[in-house]
Design a protein around this motif. Structure first.
Motif, PDB file in Angstrom:
ATOM      1  N   VAL A  54    -117.192  49.928  25.905  1.00 18.81           N
ATOM      2  CA  VAL A  54    -115.475  50.738  25.558  1.00 18.81           C
ATOM      3  C   VAL A  54    -115.107  51.977  26.629  1.00 18.81           C
ATOM      4  N   GLN A  55    -115.602  52.798  27.417  1.00 19.38           N
ATOM      5  CA  GLN A  55    -115.063  53.606  27.868  1.00 19.38           C
ATOM      6  C   GLN A  55    -114.097  52.457  29.093  1.00 19.38           C
ATOM      7  N   CYS A  77    -107.827  49.687  21.306  1.00 19.73           N
ATOM      8  CA  CYS A  77    -109.559  49.574  21.446  1.00 19.73           C
ATOM      9  C   CYS A  77    -110.188  48.883  19.856  1.00 19.73           C
ATOM     10  N   LEU A  79    -110.753  51.385  17.587  1.00 21.34           N
ATOM     11  CA  LEU A  79    -111.454  52.315  17.647  1.00 21.34           C
ATOM     12  C   LEU A  79    -110.635  52.995  16.504  1.00 21.34           C
ATOM     13  N   THR A  83    -113.568  58.841  17.450  1.00 20.27           N
ATOM     14  CA  THR A  83    -114.439  57.825  18.621  1.00 20.27           C
ATOM     15  C   THR A  83    -113.930  57.654  19.687  1.00 20.27           C
ATOM     16  N   THR A  84    -111.931  57.617  19.509  1.00 15.72           N
ATOM     17  CA  THR A  84    -111.615  57.765  20.628  1.00 15.72           C
ATOM     18  C   THR A  84    -111.487  59.517  21.139  1.00 15.72           C
TER      19      THR A  84
END
Length: 172
Positions: A54-55, A77, A79, A83-84
């Motif tokens: 994810v990163q 993304c 998300l 979370t982001t």
């Protein structure tokens, strides 16, 4: 025979070809979850433990779209915003991202790759190609194309069913 040692009765007839299976190992959701586990494991095996999939996705988005805000990054993304925001803080702490507050709007944080983040992405290009090769190597070329086409179709058709739908159409 006690209930602890009792066996399930043997199937007396085979399932018909059109009958849906209740076998866990044939359930699409279970297979997708397992595919995700395998994908993440292979990601770390090839790219190492210092960055998550994810990163990596966030860094790639920032490479193509510098100076976007966290909400836009979340949309790109697929998300959720919290979370982001947490990920942006972690990426900043690692020195991979700069979070900038523009003078015209103190409530917004714009994100961009740091020099270190850009260098990291550049260094990962060969590994990303290797990861793709390893993930697909057991499939023939035709199977790879079919697999990716069906996976893409599944994700695209079901995008709105996600907790955090991808908002790619908003990418300029």
């Amino acid at each position: 025979m006690s209930s602890r040692t009792a066996r399930a009765p043997a199937k007396t007839q085979k399932q018909g070809k059109n009958e849906l299976s209740t076998d866990l190992y044939e359930q699409p959701g279970h297979l997708i979850r397992r595919a995700h586990q395998i994908s993440v494991s292979m990601f770390h095996e090839v790219l190492g433990p210092d960055i998550t999939p994810v990163q990596y996705a966030a860094l790639r988005i920032l490479q193509d779209h510098p100076d976007i805000d966290q909400v836009t990054l979340a949309r790109y993304c697929a998300l959720d915003n919290s979370t982001t925001a947490n990920m942006a803080v972690r990426l900043e702490e690692k020195g991979l991202v700069e979070r900038v507050t523009p003078p015209e709007n103190k409530r917004v944080r714009l994100l961009r790759l740091s020099k270190q983040g850009a260098e990291l992405l550049e260094s990962l290009v060969p590994s990303v190609h290797e990861l793709r090769r390893r993930m697909l190597q057991t499939l023939s070329q035709a199977e790879q194309e079919t697999f990716l086409a069906l996976l893409s179709k599944f994700v695209h058709i079901n995008n709105e069913k996600s907790r955090a739908p991808l908002r790619r159409q908003e990418i300029a």
